[in-house]
Design a protein around this motif. Structure first.
Motif, PDB file in Angstrom:
ATOM      1  N   GLY A  22       0.833  -1.203   0.000  1.00 25.14           N
ATOM      2  CA  GLY A  22       0.000   0.000   0.000  1.00 25.14           C
ATOM      3  C   GLY A  22       0.858   1.239   0.000  1.00 25.14           C
ATOM      4  N   ASP A  23       0.675   2.080   0.999  1.00 24.89           N
ATOM      5  CA  ASP A  23       1.412   3.335   1.092  1.00 24.89           C
ATOM      6  C   ASP A  23       2.667   3.220   1.943  1.00 24.89           C
ATOM      7  N   HIS A  60       5.793   5.482   2.088  1.00 19.75           N
ATOM      8  CA  HIS A  60       6.492   5.391   0.804  1.00 19.75           C
ATOM      9  C   HIS A  60       7.170   6.688   0.400  1.00 19.75           C
ATOM     10  N   HIS A  61       6.609   7.846   0.826  1.00 23.52           N
ATOM     11  CA  HIS A  61       7.212   9.115   0.419  1.00 23.52           C
ATOM     12  C   HIS A  61       8.523   9.399   1.161  1.00 23.52           C
ATOM     13  N   GLN A  62       8.871   8.576   2.164  1.00 23.42           N
ATOM     14  CA  GLN A  62      10.138   8.748   2.866  1.00 23.42           C
ATOM     15  C   GLN A  62      11.252   7.878   2.272  1.00 23.42           C
ATOM     16  N   ILE A  79      14.500  -3.027  -3.552  1.00 20.12           N
ATOM     17  CA  ILE A  79      13.180  -2.396  -3.484  1.00 20.12           C
ATOM     18  C   ILE A  79      12.203  -3.275  -4.254  1.00 20.12           C
ATOM     19  N   CYS A  80      11.226  -3.806  -3.529  1.00 25.81           N
ATOM     20  CA  CYS A  80      10.237  -4.724  -4.100  1.00 25.81           C
ATOM     21  C   CYS A  80       8.913  -3.979  -4.233  1.00 25.81           C
ATOM     22  N   GLU A  81       8.528  -3.659  -5.469  1.00 28.85           N
ATOM     23  CA  GLU A  81       7.354  -2.825  -5.720  1.00 28.85           C
ATOM     24  C   GLU A  81       6.143  -3.662  -6.124  1.00 28.85           C
ATOM     25  N   GLN A  82       4.963  -3.055  -5.954  1.00 32.59           N
ATOM     26  CA  GLN A  82       3.717  -3.648  -6.452  1.00 32.59           C
ATOM     27  C   GLN A  82       3.646  -3.442  -7.961  1.00 32.59           C
TER      28      GLN A  82
END
Length: 852
Positions: A22-23, A60-62, A79-82
């Motif tokens: 999520g975020d 996520h913005h940090q 970094i593992c992203e959706q």
């Protein structure tokens, strides 16, 4: 979801996995524990009990600041992203590792120091084989070493002796070292013995097999033959093997970085002045070594703090830490500086154009990696836009002469001839992007209106279409007779017709109520609904079109990477030359005369750093004359100068000053003096100050002797040696004996230019040797006060004034008085006097026992 996490861990062994949920980015298990310590995060768990899996995370913005902290701590991060869109996907979202960041392959601005390169280094140690045999030579270890600045694409390899490995790594200031699993302990031990910490990453042994590594390296370079690049095979096979280890590591973690590589350069000693780590630290070439921490302010590099670009700042460090040894190349730089000093208006116009030009080198690297955003491309456009004007001023400078450069500057002429104005590239970027682009493409709105008709059409439609709204509103107002009727649009309800309650009786039956607000009703119609569907489709298509235009621009800029790399190199060189000229002009520095003979003659020289820090006119200039390499007898100039005098008198400043002026001259800068004649120095050695190496268990004296041994074993007749207080870390007679033996070796065996500061006044007797001279820093005594004149004069000091200096430092008067008494006895040749009886306390003042 945990299966996805475990798959990511298996894909990136040893890395911290930032798992997007999520975020938030979440970490699990041991990753969570490590990140919690490094980032000051709170550990938690979704389960309870002893088997609960620890979790830690951050919004996520940090990501950028947290990633910078992890990388600076030496961590590898995956970094593992959706991958799936949560709006359109039901159930578990796909997640994949989209990026791996390590200390050595960091490329983002937030992760890098703009003032220094960021080197990934591969190390391959191997026992040397005896010539003509298969047995390993005793104790002989050769080391293949390769290094790359991923952001710039500069790739270099060499073969060094194991004894030189630690110093080479320190010179590079390696961000990360890659080696085989079997060599990890050896590399770690080498660094520990040198007292430094660097991130070490061990990878499979087969990566570093000669044939495998050579194949990978050749593929990355387009199949070029290594002999054509200047490598001497098979002697330098280990260099190619180390390079292959770097290529394999990039393939694993940052494949796009391989496209940044243009060639592989062969490095060999002797092409630049050799300055080891102890010397760099003693002379504070780049950073200070005091209690205030390692800062650039107060170092030699800090004198030239006003470079206009990050590229220039990095090149400045390279020029100062590895000066030239070729007279023609040095004179070429000095000619350019002389022109820029003599013609200040031209230099100022160049400097104004370079101000804020940006880091073209690293921006180009981001373009090639595919991670350049709109703002990065805009900055490249802004940088290239000034090149035509810069070229015009550069051509003007290339035609000028000066008293110190009567034939002009061939270097400036070459820059003017080779600088590419890149006006086509600047024009394309400017035409494509609007001013003030956002950092990230996801923010949108960065394509310049009028550049792409289809995008403009979609943008107009996506925002509702002002012309269509006005036409539809006028038509409906006239048809219904409702003059106040309005057509509106918002993101929640889409298009609507708004009618005040006073006109409710005029609303046509085909209007469908959509929303009730205060004093009005909002309606929709089939025509409006159709328009809304068109708008929603246009929004998505406009985003796709904008990204496609950005990708096309990025690819176009990437295709010009060779041009941009050349521009970056030329602008960086011009930036450093301008900075040298600015300092020389403002402080009245002079052009040194560079000669091949091993001479060092300085008239009224000044310390470049102290001149900046002290009030104008307060620094005392001093002269120096040295001649090594067998020239002493014919010219009457000493090869070795013994410097005596009190602490705080200026001995260390005087001998450092000679070394720093040599570095400046061979870097191509003017020097602070009335005149200077400097013979080329191949190796510069300085041992000033001392300190324990607690990490390796080495005492002050052992560190001092190890550094002295390195100097005696490596100095040549063309070297410059600066030694301060050799032998002070042991007993007086041992220290004196060692100090004299060192001087005699440098005099009889090496024959190099040497400055030797000492408190052993007995060494003054060495002046009997032709080629050894004494100088002293002068002091005066006035009414019991010691006055330091900071002036160097011929002759040896007759006392060290240590007791007086101790009094200046605030040592208690009783101690000073006792020290003076003892000094008189020692100087008279007597034995140690009996100690004073300890004063006894009156019985009434004795400390009572606790239980009395």
């Amino acid at each position: 979801m945990m299966q996805q996490f475990e798959a990511a861990k298996a894909r990136c062994p040893g890395a911290l996995v930032l798992f997007r949920m999520g975020d938030f980015y979440e970490l699990f298990g041991d990753d969570a524990r490590r990140a919690a310590d490094l980032l000051d995060l709170t550990l938690t768990s979704r389960d309870k009990g002893p088997d609960a899996v620890p979790m830690a995370g951050f919004p996520h913005h940090q990501l950028d600041p947290q990633l910078a902290k992890l990388v600076s701590a030496g961590e590898r991060v995956a970094i593992c992203e959706q991958i799936d869109d949560p709006k359109t996907t039901k159930g578990l979202l796909r997640r994949e590792v989209t990026r791996i960041v390590t200390p050595g392959i960091a490329a983002d601005e937030s992760l890098l120091d703009p003032g220094r390169p960021n080197f990934l280094v591969a190390v391959v140690p191997r026992a040397e084989r005896q010539r003509g045999g298969d047995s390993a030579a005793e104790g002989g270890i050769a080391v293949g070493i390769a290094w790359i600045d991923v952001a710039a694409g500069r790739f270099t390899a060499a073969v060094r002796d194991h004894d030189d490995l630690a110093d080479h790594l320190l010179r590079l200031d390696a961000a990360e070292i890659v080696c085989s699993e079997r060599d990890r302990d050896l590399v770690a031990r080498t660094l520990a013995e040198a007292g430094v910490e660097m991130a070490i990453t061990a990878r499979p042994d087969w990566w570093f097999e000669d044939d495998t590594a050579a194949t990978k390296t050749a593929a990355a370079l387009g199949g070029v033959r290594f002999e054509g690049l200047g490598f001497d095979l098979p002697a330098e096979t280990l260099a190619i093997t180390a390079a292959g280890g770097i290529v394999a590591y990039l393939e694993e973690n940052e494949p796009a970085a391989i496209d940044r590589i243009k060639t592989l350069a062969a490095w060999r000693p002797g092409l630049r002045m050799e300055i080891d780590e102890a010397t760099r630290r003693s002379l504070e070439l780049v950073r200070t070594a005091g209690a205030q921490g390692r800062r650039r302010d107060g170092s030699l590099a800090g004198v030239f703090h006003a470079t206009r670009s990050a590229m220039g700042s990095r090149l400045l460090i390279d020029w100062l830490t590895a000066p030239l040894v070729d007279k023609a190349a040095i004179d070429g730089r000095l000619d350019a500086v002389a022109i820029l000093v003599a013609h200040a208006p031209v230099a100022e116009r160049m400097a104004a154009l370079l101000q804020g030009i940006g880091d073209i080198e690293r921006l180009t690297g981001r373009v090639i990696s595919g991670r350049a955003g709109p703002r990065d491309l805009e900055r490249i456009g802004q940088a290239t836009a000034v090149l035509p004007d810069l070229l015009g001023v550069l051509r003007e400078a290339a035609g000028l002469t000066a008293a110190d450069a009567p034939n002009g500057s061939a270097l400036l002429a070459t820059l003017a001839e080779e600088l590419d104005p890149c006006d086509d590239l600047a024009g394309r970027i400017t035409a494509t992007l609007r001013d003030g682009c956002p950092t990230f493409a996801r923010e949108g709105g960065f394509i310049r209106p009028g550049f792409d008709a289809r995008y403009d059409e979609l943008t107009e439609l996506a925002t509702g279409g002002k012309a269509w709204i006005a036409e539809y509103q006028a038509r409906e107002s006239e048809r219904t007779g409702i003059a106040s009727l309005k057509v509106g649009f918002n993101r929640v309800f889409g298009f609507f017709l708004e009618v005040g309650r006073g006109h409710a009786d005029k609303v046509p039956p085909e209007y469908v109520r959509k929303q009730t607000i205060k004093n009005a009703e909002r309606y929709t119609t089939p025509e409006l609904d159709e328009r809304q569907r068109q708008v929603l489709g246009a929004e998505e298509e406009a985003v796709r079109r904008e990204i496609a235009l950005l990708d096309d621009l990025r690819a176009g800029v990437a295709s010009h990477r060779d041009r941009l790399d050349c521009v970056a190199e030329q602008v960086a060189a011009l930036d450093v030359l301008l900075t040298f000229a600015d300092v020389a002009r403002s402080r009245r520095w002079v052009r040194p005369e560079i000669i091949d003979a091993p001479t060092l003659a300085i008239d009224q020289g000044r310390h470049p750093v102290l001149e900046q820090l002290l009030p104008a006119g307060s620094l005392v200039p001093n002269d120096l004359a040295l001649a090594g390499g067998g020239q002493t007898a014919s010219r009457g100039v000493p090869a070795i100068v013994l410097v005596t005098g009190p602490n705080m008198g200026g001995k260390s400043t005087f001998i450092r000053q000679a070394a720093l002026l040599t570095v400046l001259a061979q870097a191509g800068a003017f020097v602070p003096a009335r005149a200077a004649r400097i013979g080329l120095v191949d190796r510069l050695f300085a041992r000033i100050g001392a300190g324990d190496d607690l990490a390796s268990g080495a005492s002050t004296f052992l560190v001092e002797m190890a550094q002295t041994a390195r100097i005696l074993n490596r100095a040549t007749p063309r070297s410059l040696v600066i030694l301060d207080e050799v032998g002070r870390g042991t007993s007086t007679f041992d220290g004196l004996a060692l100090a004299q033996a060192v001087v005699e070796h440098l005099y009889g065996e090496t024959g190099c230019r040497t400055l030797f500061a000492t408190h052993y006044l007995q060494l003054a007797a060495l002046e009997r040797l032709p080629g050894v001279a004494n100088v002293q820093v002068l002091v005066e005594q006035h009414e019991g006060q010691l006055i330091f004149l900071h002036q160097v004069a011929a002759g040896a000091a007759d006392k060290s004034w240590g007791v007086h200096v101790a009094r200046l430092a605030g040592v208690p008067a009783a101690v000073i008085e006792r020290a003076r008494d003892l000094l008189l006895v020692y100087e008279a040749g007597g034995s140690q006097p009996a100690g004073r009886p300890r004063r006894s306390r009156p019985a009434a003042q004795e400390q009572p026992l606790l239980f009395d």
